[in-house]
Write a protein that holds these residues in place. Sequence first.
Motif, PDB file in Angstrom:
ATOM      1  N   LEU A   1       1.874  15.151   7.215  1.00  0.00           N
ATOM      2  CA  LEU A   1       1.878  13.923   8.010  1.00  0.00           C
ATOM      3  C   LEU A   1       0.717  13.062   7.538  1.00  0.00           C
ATOM      4  O   LEU A   1      -0.415  13.535   7.465  1.00  0.00           O
ATOM      5  N   VAL A   2       1.024  11.810   7.195  1.00  0.00           N
ATOM      6  CA  VAL A   2      -0.001  10.857   6.781  1.00  0.00           C
ATOM      7  C   VAL A   2       0.021   9.707   7.775  1.00  0.00           C
ATOM      8  O   VAL A   2       1.074   9.107   8.013  1.00  0.00           O
ATOM      9  N   VAL A   3      -1.128   9.453   8.385  1.00  0.00           N
ATOM     10  CA  VAL A   3      -1.278   8.317   9.289  1.00  0.00           C
ATOM     11  C   VAL A   3      -2.301   7.390   8.648  1.00  0.00           C
ATOM     12  O   VAL A   3      -3.453   7.785   8.450  1.00  0.00           O
ATOM     13  N   ARG A   4      -1.864   6.191   8.276  1.00  0.00           N
ATOM     14  CA  ARG A   4      -2.776   5.238   7.645  1.00  0.00           C
ATOM     15  C   ARG A   4      -3.597   4.510   8.697  1.00  0.00           C
ATOM     16  O   ARG A   4      -3.300   4.545   9.891  1.00  0.00           O
ATOM     17  N   ALA A   5      -4.619   3.834   8.240  1.00  0.00           N
ATOM     18  CA  ALA A   5      -5.518   3.093   9.125  1.00  0.00           C
ATOM     19  C   ALA A   5      -4.783   1.989   9.878  1.00  0.00           C
ATOM     20  O   ALA A   5      -5.151   1.646  11.000  1.00  0.00           O
TER      21      ALA A   5
ATOM     22  N   MET B   1       0.842  -1.187   0.000  1.00  0.00           N
ATOM     23  CA  MET B   1       0.000   0.000   0.000  1.00  0.00           C
ATOM     24  C   MET B   1       0.881   1.241   0.000  1.00  0.00           C
ATOM     25  O   MET B   1       1.827   1.354   0.757  1.00  0.00           O
ATOM     26  N   ARG B   2       0.569   2.178  -0.867  1.00  0.00           N
ATOM     27  CA  ARG B   2       1.344   3.406  -0.960  1.00  0.00           C
ATOM     28  C   ARG B   2       1.014   4.330   0.199  1.00  0.00           C
ATOM     29  O   ARG B   2      -0.121   4.367   0.671  1.00  0.00           O
ATOM     30  N   PRO B   3       1.999   5.141   0.687  1.00  0.00           N
ATOM     31  CA  PRO B   3       1.722   6.040   1.810  1.00  0.00           C
ATOM     32  C   PRO B   3       0.746   7.143   1.461  1.00  0.00           C
ATOM     33  O   PRO B   3       0.118   7.723   2.334  1.00  0.00           O
ATOM     34  N   ASP B   4       0.598   7.462   0.170  1.00  0.00           N
ATOM     35  CA  ASP B   4      -0.320   8.535  -0.185  1.00  0.00           C
ATOM     36  C   ASP B   4      -1.770   8.066  -0.225  1.00  0.00           C
ATOM     37  O   ASP B   4      -2.678   8.860  -0.393  1.00  0.00           O
ATOM     38  N   VAL B   5      -1.988   6.761  -0.050  1.00  0.00           N
ATOM     39  CA  VAL B   5      -3.339   6.239   0.007  1.00  0.00           C
ATOM     40  C   VAL B   5      -3.746   6.164   1.468  1.00  0.00           C
ATOM     41  O   VAL B   5      -3.151   5.452   2.261  1.00  0.00           O
ATOM     42  N   VAL B   6      -4.757   6.915   1.827  1.00  0.00           N
ATOM     43  CA  VAL B   6      -5.205   6.974   3.211  1.00  0.00           C
ATOM     44  C   VAL B   6      -6.553   6.285   3.297  1.00  0.00           C
ATOM     45  O   VAL B   6      -7.476   6.614   2.561  1.00  0.00           O
TER      46      VAL B   6
END
Length: 146
Positions: free
Chosen positions: A72-76, A1-6
């Motif tokens: 800042l990206v925080v994924r599920a 999964m890419r980090p830009d996919v939230v």
Amino acid sequence: MRPDVVGAAGARIPWRPSRYVLGALVVLTALALVATWASEMPALATWPLSLLVVVHGVRSLRLEAARPAFELVVRADGAAFVDGQRVESLQVAWRGPLAFAGWQDRQGRSQRCAWWPDTLPSKRRRELRLAAPSGPSTDGGTSVAP
């Protein structure tokens, strides 16, 4: 999964220097200058100290204003990324409307930032609160009250 996919429970939170902090630095510099002149110090010492106060205030203001913005990206799944780079040990703390985040970058250096109300609107604040890893639990501790 890419980090830009939230995912649905993730968050994408931008950070930029706060105008509140920049304004506070201007006010503190002015107050320090007034305090220098109100201190009844001899004029021979007041002038160089005043110059030092102004130089330090301007330097602090420029350094804070020049801090680069990031996202800042925080994924599920709890993975955190800053500008696409994975970070470890993300911790988020709250003090009223202020949010403080700390993490370790790829080189193992500690990084920190603070979101002030002018940089983190209430919708984003809720997103960050829901997506950020929960801190240590206070359950199970001894109570002071009988």
